[in-house]
Scaffold this motif. Structure first.
Motif, PDB file in Angstrom:
ATOM      1  N   GLU A  66       0.831  -1.205   0.000  1.00  0.00           N
ATOM      2  CA  GLU A  66       0.000   0.000   0.000  1.00  0.00           C
ATOM      3  C   GLU A  66       0.865   1.254   0.000  1.00  0.00           C
ATOM      4  OE1 GLU A  66      -2.825  -0.015   3.182  1.00  0.00           O
ATOM      5  OE2 GLU A  66      -3.739  -1.878   2.513  1.00  0.00           O
ATOM      6  N   LYS A  67       1.930   1.229   0.796  1.00  0.00           N
ATOM      7  CA  LYS A  67       2.826   2.382   0.863  1.00  0.00           C
ATOM      8  C   LYS A  67       3.515   2.620  -0.475  1.00  0.00           C
ATOM      9  CE  LYS A  67       6.466   4.483   3.566  1.00  0.00           C
ATOM     10  NZ  LYS A  67       7.341   4.403   4.706  1.00  0.00           N
ATOM     11  N   GLN A  68       3.947   1.546  -1.136  1.00  0.00           N
ATOM     12  CA  GLN A  68       4.595   1.688  -2.443  1.00  0.00           C
ATOM     13  C   GLN A  68       3.614   2.228  -3.481  1.00  0.00           C
ATOM     14  OE1 GLN A  68       6.243  -2.189  -3.225  1.00  0.00           O
ATOM     15  NE2 GLN A  68       8.212  -1.638  -2.312  1.00  0.00           N
ATOM     16  N   THR A  69       2.369   1.761  -3.414  1.00  0.00           N
ATOM     17  CA  THR A  69       1.344   2.256  -4.338  1.00  0.00           C
ATOM     18  C   THR A  69       1.113   3.747  -4.122  1.00  0.00           C
ATOM     19  OG1 THR A  69       0.259   0.102  -4.417  1.00  0.00           O
ATOM     20  CG2 THR A  69      -1.067   2.006  -5.076  1.00  0.00           C
ATOM     21  N   LEU A  70       1.012   4.172  -2.860  1.00  0.00           N
ATOM     22  CA  LEU A  70       0.817   5.591  -2.552  1.00  0.00           C
ATOM     23  C   LEU A  70       1.995   6.412  -3.052  1.00  0.00           C
ATOM     24  CD1 LEU A  70      -0.766   7.881  -1.163  1.00  0.00           C
ATOM     25  CD2 LEU A  70       0.464   7.320   0.931  1.00  0.00           C
ATOM     26  N   GLU A  71       3.214   5.931  -2.815  1.00  0.00           N
ATOM     27  CA  GLU A  71       4.397   6.660  -3.264  1.00  0.00           C
ATOM     28  C   GLU A  71       4.428   6.767  -4.793  1.00  0.00           C
ATOM     29  OE1 GLU A  71       7.588   4.524  -1.433  1.00  0.00           O
ATOM     30  OE2 GLU A  71       7.252   5.468   0.516  1.00  0.00           O
ATOM     31  N   ARG A  72       4.053   5.712  -5.485  1.00  0.00           N
ATOM     32  CA  ARG A  72       4.019   5.734  -6.950  1.00  0.00           C
ATOM     33  C   ARG A  72       2.975   6.742  -7.439  1.00  0.00           C
ATOM     34  NH1 ARG A  72       3.758   0.565  -7.697  1.00  0.00           N
ATOM     35  NH2 ARG A  72       1.509   0.458  -7.678  1.00  0.00           N
ATOM     36  N   ASP A  73       1.804   6.737  -6.797  1.00  0.00           N
ATOM     37  CA  ASP A  73       0.758   7.689  -7.169  1.00  0.00           C
ATOM     38  C   ASP A  73       1.214   9.130  -6.944  1.00  0.00           C
ATOM     39  OD1 ASP A  73      -0.868   5.576  -7.823  1.00  0.00           O
ATOM     40  OD2 ASP A  73      -2.122   5.721  -6.020  1.00  0.00           O
ATOM     41  N   LEU A  74       1.910   9.366  -5.831  1.00  0.00           N
ATOM     42  CA  LEU A  74       2.409  10.714  -5.551  1.00  0.00           C
ATOM     43  C   LEU A  74       3.441  11.137  -6.585  1.00  0.00           C
ATOM     44  CD1 LEU A  74       2.757  10.602  -1.664  1.00  0.00           C
ATOM     45  CD2 LEU A  74       0.978  11.722  -2.999  1.00  0.00           C
ATOM     46  N   ALA A  77      -5.223  15.935   7.367  1.00  0.00           N
ATOM     47  CA  ALA A  77      -4.596  14.789   6.690  1.00  0.00           C
ATOM     48  C   ALA A  77      -4.318  15.129   5.228  1.00  0.00           C
ATOM     49  CB  ALA A  77      -5.490  13.555   6.798  1.00  0.00           C
ATOM     50  N   THR A  78      -5.259  15.810   4.591  1.00  0.00           N
ATOM     51  CA  THR A  78      -5.058  16.223   3.198  1.00  0.00           C
ATOM     52  C   THR A  78      -3.894  17.191   3.092  1.00  0.00           C
ATOM     53  OG1 THR A  78      -7.409  15.916   2.742  1.00  0.00           O
ATOM     54  CG2 THR A  78      -6.171  17.301   1.202  1.00  0.00           C
ATOM     55  N   SER A  79      -3.806  18.114   4.029  1.00  0.00           N
ATOM     56  CA  SER A  79      -2.704  19.072   4.030  1.00  0.00           C
ATOM     57  C   SER A  79      -1.358  18.374   4.176  1.00  0.00           C
ATOM     58  CB  SER A  79      -2.904  20.083   5.164  1.00  0.00           C
ATOM     59  OG  SER A  79      -1.816  20.960   5.233  1.00  0.00           O
ATOM     60  N   ILE A  80      -1.267  17.402   5.073  1.00  0.00           N
ATOM     61  CA  ILE A  80      -0.023  16.652   5.252  1.00  0.00           C
ATOM     62  C   ILE A  80       0.373  15.956   3.957  1.00  0.00           C
ATOM     63  CG2 ILE A  80       1.006  14.636   6.389  1.00  0.00           C
ATOM     64  CD1 ILE A  80      -0.669  15.417   8.881  1.00  0.00           C
ATOM     65  N   ALA A  81      -0.593  15.286   3.334  1.00  0.00           N
ATOM     66  CA  ALA A  81      -0.300  14.562   2.096  1.00  0.00           C
ATOM     67  C   ALA A  81       0.164  15.511   0.991  1.00  0.00           C
ATOM     68  CB  ALA A  81      -1.534  13.775   1.646  1.00  0.00           C
ATOM     69  N   LEU A  82      -0.487  16.657   0.859  1.00  0.00           N
ATOM     70  CA  LEU A  82      -0.103  17.615  -0.175  1.00  0.00           C
ATOM     71  C   LEU A  82       1.276  18.213   0.093  1.00  0.00           C
ATOM     72  CD1 LEU A  82      -3.533  19.395  -0.708  1.00  0.00           C
ATOM     73  CD2 LEU A  82      -2.360  17.870  -2.321  1.00  0.00           C
ATOM     74  N   ARG A  83       1.584  18.472   1.346  1.00  0.00           N
ATOM     75  CA  ARG A  83       2.911  18.997   1.689  1.00  0.00           C
ATOM     76  C   ARG A  83       3.993  17.979   1.363  1.00  0.00           C
ATOM     77  NH1 ARG A  83       3.112  23.740   4.394  1.00  0.00           N
ATOM     78  NH2 ARG A  83       1.109  24.555   5.051  1.00  0.00           N
ATOM     79  N   ARG A  84       3.697  16.711   1.553  1.00  0.00           N
ATOM     80  CA  ARG A  84       4.665  15.674   1.206  1.00  0.00           C
ATOM     81  C   ARG A  84       4.880  15.578  -0.296  1.00  0.00           C
ATOM     82  NH1 ARG A  84       3.491  11.017   5.666  1.00  0.00           N
ATOM     83  NH2 ARG A  84       4.196  12.290   7.415  1.00  0.00           N
ATOM     84  N   MET A  85       3.931  16.094  -1.048  1.00  0.00           N
ATOM     85  CA  MET A  85       4.068  16.143  -2.505  1.00  0.00           C
ATOM     86  C   MET A  85       4.820  17.388  -2.945  1.00  0.00           C
ATOM     87  SD  MET A  85       0.248  14.981  -3.682  1.00  0.00           S
ATOM     88  CE  MET A  85       0.573  15.445  -5.365  1.00  0.00           C
ATOM     89  N   GLY A  86       5.175  18.239  -1.990  1.00  0.00           N
ATOM     90  CA  GLY A  86       5.898  19.457  -2.316  1.00  0.00           C
ATOM     91  C   GLY A  86       5.008  20.647  -2.561  1.00  0.00           C
ATOM     92  N   LEU A  87       3.725  20.530  -2.261  1.00  0.00           N
ATOM     93  CA  LEU A  87       2.783  21.627  -2.451  1.00  0.00           C
ATOM     94  C   LEU A  87       2.601  22.370  -1.134  1.00  0.00           C
ATOM     95  CD1 LEU A  87       0.224  19.628  -4.579  1.00  0.00           C
ATOM     96  CD2 LEU A  87       1.943  21.231  -5.392  1.00  0.00           C
ATOM     97  N   GLN A  88       2.043  23.561  -1.213  1.00  0.00           N
ATOM     98  CA  GLN A  88       1.848  24.397  -0.031  1.00  0.00           C
ATOM     99  C   GLN A  88       0.368  24.755   0.125  1.00  0.00           C
ATOM    100  OE1 GLN A  88       4.304  25.189   2.226  1.00  0.00           O
ATOM    101  NE2 GLN A  88       5.485  23.750   0.998  1.00  0.00           N
ATOM    102  N   PRO A  89      -0.437  23.838   0.636  1.00  0.00           N
ATOM    103  CA  PRO A  89      -1.862  24.148   0.799  1.00  0.00           C
ATOM    104  C   PRO A  89      -2.088  25.137   1.946  1.00  0.00           C
ATOM    105  CG  PRO A  89      -1.376  22.036   1.790  1.00  0.00           C
ATOM    106  CD  PRO A  89      -0.122  22.495   1.092  1.00  0.00           C
ATOM    107  N   LEU A  90      -3.161  25.868   1.845  1.00  0.00           N
ATOM    108  CA  LEU A  90      -3.584  26.784   2.890  1.00  0.00           C
ATOM    109  C   LEU A  90      -4.806  26.164   3.554  1.00  0.00           C
ATOM    110  CD1 LEU A  90      -3.626  29.551   4.362  1.00  0.00           C
ATOM    111  CD2 LEU A  90      -5.069  30.370   2.474  1.00  0.00           C
TER     112      LEU A  90
END
Length: 96
Positions: free
Chosen positions: A7-15, A40-53
């Motif tokens: 599951e973690k590898q799938t998530l990383e591939r999707d990101l 949780a959405t903010s954390i995931a987006l930040r890990r993608m290199g995005l800066q959500p508000l």
């Protein structure tokens, strides 16, 4: 390979795919609500290199006394984000 690792590898591939799609584009992301889903959405987006508000009506995070139920897949998502361990001392899972 364990299910959790797969599951973690799938998530990383999707990101990785999502990062490639967004390269070179300006993205403004606003998340309305600082509850469990918004954070949780903010954390995931930040890990993608995005800066959500994140917009929240309250001045601070608080416990409201309301009950919350999370399905097993929601706990797995929180584990993938690396934050489930912060909740488990306060919330015992129900074994059904």
């Amino acid at each position: 390979m364990s299910e959790k690792k797969a599951e973690k590898q799938t998530l990383e591939r999707d990101l990785d795919v999502q990062r490639e799609m967004m390269e070179g584009e300006y993205q403004e992301i606003v998340i309305v609500g600082g509850g469990i889903a918004g954070l949780a959405t903010s954390i995931a987006l930040r890990r993608m290199g995005l800066q959500p508000l994140v917009l929240e009506g309250s001045k601070e995070l608080r416990v409201t006394g309301a009950a919350i139920s999370l399905a097993p897949n929601a706990w797995r998502a929180l584990e993938t984000l690396g934050v489930a361990h912060k909740l488990t001392p306060f919330y015992a899972p129900l074994n059904t």
